[in-house]
Write a protein that holds these residues in place. Structure first.
Motif, short mmCIF file in Angstrom:
data_model
loop_
_atom_site.label_atom_id
_atom_site.label_comp_id
_atom_site.label_asym_id
_atom_site.label_seq_id
_atom_site.Cartn_x
_atom_site.Cartn_y
_atom_site.Cartn_z
N VAL A 169 5.47 12.11 3.71
CA VAL A 169 4.07 12.04 4.10
C VAL A 169 3.87 10.92 5.12
O VAL A 169 4.37 9.81 4.93
N ASP A 170 3.14 11.21 6.19
CA ASP A 170 2.87 10.22 7.23
C ASP A 170 1.79 9.24 6.78
O ASP A 170 0.74 9.65 6.26
N VAL A 171 2.05 7.97 7.01
CA VAL A 171 1.07 6.92 6.71
C VAL A 171 1.04 5.94 7.89
O VAL A 171 2.02 5.83 8.64
N ARG A 172 -0.06 5.22 8.01
CA ARG A 172 -0.17 4.26 9.11
C ARG A 172 -1.23 3.21 8.77
O ARG A 172 -2.05 3.41 7.88
N PHE A 173 -1.18 2.12 9.53
CA PHE A 173 -2.28 1.15 9.45
C PHE A 173 -2.66 0.73 10.87
O PHE A 173 -1.86 0.81 11.81
N GLU A 174 -3.90 0.30 11.00
CA GLU A 174 -4.41 -0.15 12.30
C GLU A 174 -5.50 -1.19 12.07
O GLU A 174 -6.29 -1.09 11.13
N VAL A 175 -5.52 -2.19 12.93
CA VAL A 175 -6.57 -3.21 12.89
C VAL A 175 -7.59 -2.90 13.98
O VAL A 175 -7.25 -2.88 15.16
N GLU A 176 -8.81 -2.64 13.59
CA GLU A 176 -9.89 -2.35 14.54
C GLU A 176 -10.76 -3.59 14.69
O GLU A 176 -11.50 -3.97 13.78
N PHE A 177 -10.67 -4.23 15.85
CA PHE A 177 -11.40 -5.47 16.10
C PHE A 177 -12.84 -5.17 16.54
O PHE A 177 -13.06 -4.29 17.37
N ASN A 178 -13.79 -5.90 15.99
CA ASN A 178 -15.19 -5.75 16.37
C ASN A 178 -15.46 -6.42 17.71
O ASN A 178 -14.80 -7.40 18.08
N TRP B 262 0.83 -1.20 0.00
CA TRP B 262 0.00 0.00 0.00
C TRP B 262 0.87 1.25 0.00
O TRP B 262 0.56 2.24 -0.67
N LYS B 263 1.97 1.23 0.73
CA LYS B 263 2.88 2.38 0.76
C LYS B 263 3.42 2.68 -0.63
O LYS B 263 3.55 3.84 -1.02
N LYS B 264 3.74 1.63 -1.38
CA LYS B 264 4.20 1.83 -2.76
C LYS B 264 3.11 2.50 -3.60
O LYS B 264 3.39 3.38 -4.42
N TYR B 265 1.89 2.08 -3.37
CA TYR B 265 0.75 2.68 -4.07
C TYR B 265 0.62 4.16 -3.72
O TYR B 265 0.41 5.01 -4.59
N ASP C 140 4.60 5.04 9.45
CA ASP C 140 5.82 5.23 8.68
C ASP C 140 5.71 6.53 7.90
O ASP C 140 4.69 7.23 7.97
N GLU C 141 6.75 6.86 7.16
CA GLU C 141 6.74 8.02 6.27
C GLU C 141 7.09 7.55 4.87
O GLU C 141 7.92 6.66 4.69
N ILE C 142 6.46 8.15 3.87
CA ILE C 142 6.77 7.79 2.49
C ILE C 142 7.20 9.05 1.73
O ILE C 142 6.78 10.16 2.04
N LYS C 143 8.04 8.83 0.73
CA LYS C 143 8.50 9.93 -0.12
C LYS C 143 7.77 9.84 -1.45
O LYS C 143 7.87 8.83 -2.15
N PRO C 144 7.01 10.84 -1.82
CA PRO C 144 6.29 10.79 -3.12
C PRO C 144 7.24 10.59 -4.29
O PRO C 144 8.33 11.17 -4.33
N VAL D 161 -17.19 -16.64 14.91
CA VAL D 161 -16.39 -15.90 13.93
C VAL D 161 -16.03 -14.53 14.49
O VAL D 161 -16.82 -13.92 15.21
N LYS D 162 -14.84 -14.08 14.16
CA LYS D 162 -14.40 -12.75 14.57
C LYS D 162 -14.27 -11.86 13.35
O LYS D 162 -13.82 -12.30 12.30
N HIS D 163 -14.67 -10.60 13.51
CA HIS D 163 -14.58 -9.63 12.44
C HIS D 163 -13.68 -8.47 12.85
O HIS D 163 -13.56 -8.14 14.04
N ALA D 164 -13.07 -7.84 11.86
CA ALA D 164 -12.22 -6.67 12.11
C ALA D 164 -12.17 -5.83 10.84
O ALA D 164 -12.59 -6.27 9.76
N VAL D 165 -11.67 -4.60 11.00
CA VAL D 165 -11.47 -3.71 9.86
C VAL D 165 -10.00 -3.29 9.85
O VAL D 165 -9.49 -2.78 10.84
N LEU D 166 -9.36 -3.55 8.73
CA LEU D 166 -7.98 -3.14 8.53
C LEU D 166 -7.99 -1.77 7.85
O LEU D 166 -8.52 -1.63 6.75
N VAL D 167 -7.41 -0.77 8.53
CA VAL D 167 -7.47 0.61 8.04
C VAL D 167 -6.08 1.05 7.61
O VAL D 167 -5.13 1.03 8.41
N PHE D 168 -5.95 1.42 6.34
CA PHE D 168 -4.74 2.08 5.83
C PHE D 168 -5.08 3.55 5.68
O PHE D 168 -6.05 3.92 4.99
N GLU D 169 -4.27 4.41 6.30
CA GLU D 169 -4.67 5.82 6.37
C GLU D 169 -3.50 6.75 6.04
O GLU D 169 -2.38 6.57 6.52
#
Length: 248
Positions: A144-153, A117-120, A235-239, A161-169
Motif C-alpha cells: 500500500v502506498d503511503v506518504r507524508f507532506e508538510v504544508e506551510f501556511n 505512523w507506517k507501523k500503525y 513509501d510502501e507498506i505491507k499489511p 510565528v510560523k504555522h504548518a500542517v503535517l499530513v500523513f496520507e
C-alpha cells in the motif's frame, strides 16, 4: 383532696422513688447525644476543625510523597482489570495505561514519526479491497502506498510565528490519514516545531482513540519538539494482516 394536692403527692412520690431523676438523666443524655451529633456531623463545627487540621498535615505529605515505587503495582493492577473488563472498557484502560508511559524524547524527526505512523498503518489498514500476492512465499496482500507532506501556511509579514500542517496520507484507506497542526517561533525554537494536539477532558473519550493519536498526545504533553528533516516522502507498506487460505 384537691387537684393541686394530688399533683404534689405524685411529684413527691416520683422524687422519692427516683423516677424524675431517671427521666431527667435520660433527657440530658439525649440532649448531649444530639449536640455531639450536630457538632460532629458533616457540617458541624468540630468536624470543620478536625478536617482543617487533617488537611494541613495530609496534603503537604501527599504532595511530596514519592509514588515511583508504586508504578509497577499500578501496572499490575491495570493488567488484572484489563483481563476481566468488557471490550469497550478494555480499550479505554489500554489507552490510559499507554498514555501514562512517557515518551522520553526531547525531539523527534518527522521521518522517524513517519516510520511510527507506517507501523500503525501496517497494523490497521483495511485489506478487503487489496489484491492477494501468491509469489515468493506464503500469500500476502499487495503493498500500500503511503506518504507524508508538510504544508506551510502563508504567514503575515509581521508575524513572529510560523504555522504548518503535517499530513500523513494513505490513499487506499482514508481512515489512516492524519492532519497534524504544528507551529514554531523561529527566533526562539531554532528549527524545532511544536505538535498541536487537543487534550482529553473526558476520560471516556480514551476508548475511541487509536494508538497513533495516543502517541501524538504524549509527544504534545511531554513537550517533545518536531524536527523537519524532510518536507515530504513516500513509501510502501505491507499489511500485517494475512489473507485467509483459499482452496478454489
Amino acid at each position: 383532696m384537691s387537684l393541686e394536692n394530688s399533683i404534689k403527692d405524685v411529684i413527691t412520690k416520683k422524687l422519692e422513688d427516683g423516677t424524675i431523676e431517671k427521666l431527667i438523666a435520660e433527657q440530658l443524655e439525649n440532649g448531649i447525644k444530639n449536640a455531639l451529633k450536630d457538632l460532629l456531623g458533616s457540617y458541624g463545627d468540630v468536624t470543620k476543625v478536625i478536617e482543617k487540621q487533617v488537611k494541613s498535615v495530609m496534603i503537604p505529605y501527599l504532595e511530596n510523597y514519592d509514588y515511583s515505587e508504586y508504578i509497577t503495582k499500578l501496572d499490575s493492577v491495570l493488567v488484572d482489570v484489563l483481563k476481566s473488563s468488557a471490550l469497550e472498557n478494555k480499550k479505554m484502560l489500554e489507552n490510559f495505561k499507554d498514555l501514562m508511559i512517557p515518551e522520553e524524547m526531547e525531539t523527534i524527526k518527522v521521518t522517524d514519526l513517519f516510520e511510527r505512523w507506517k507501523k500503525y498503518v501496517e497494523h490497521n489498514v483495511e485489506t478487503d479491497d487489496l489484491e492477494v500476492c501468491y509469489e515468493d512465499g506464503p500469500p500476502s496482500f499487495e503493498y500500500v502506498d503511503v506518504r507524508f507532506e508538510v504544508e506551510f501556511n502563508e504567514e503575515r509579514s509581521w508575524s513572529s510565528v510560523k504555522h504548518a500542517v503535517l499530513v500523513f496520507e494513505c490513499e487506499h484507506d482514508k481512515k489512516m490519514n492524519f492532519e497534524i497542526r504544528i507551529h514554531t517561533w523561529p527566533e526562539f525554537d531554532k528549527g524545532k516545531w511544536t505538535i498541536e494536539r487537543n487534550s482529553i477532558h473526558d476520560i471516556n473519550s480514551l476508548r475511541y482513540l487509536d494508538e497513533f493519536s495516543i502517541l501524538l498526545m504524549k509527544l504534545n504533553q511531554n513537550g517533545t519538539k518536531l524536527i523537519l528533516d524532510s518536507d515530504s516522502e513516500g513509501d510502501e507498506i505491507k499489511p500485517d494482516k494475512e489473507p485467509e487460505a483459499s482452496f478454489s
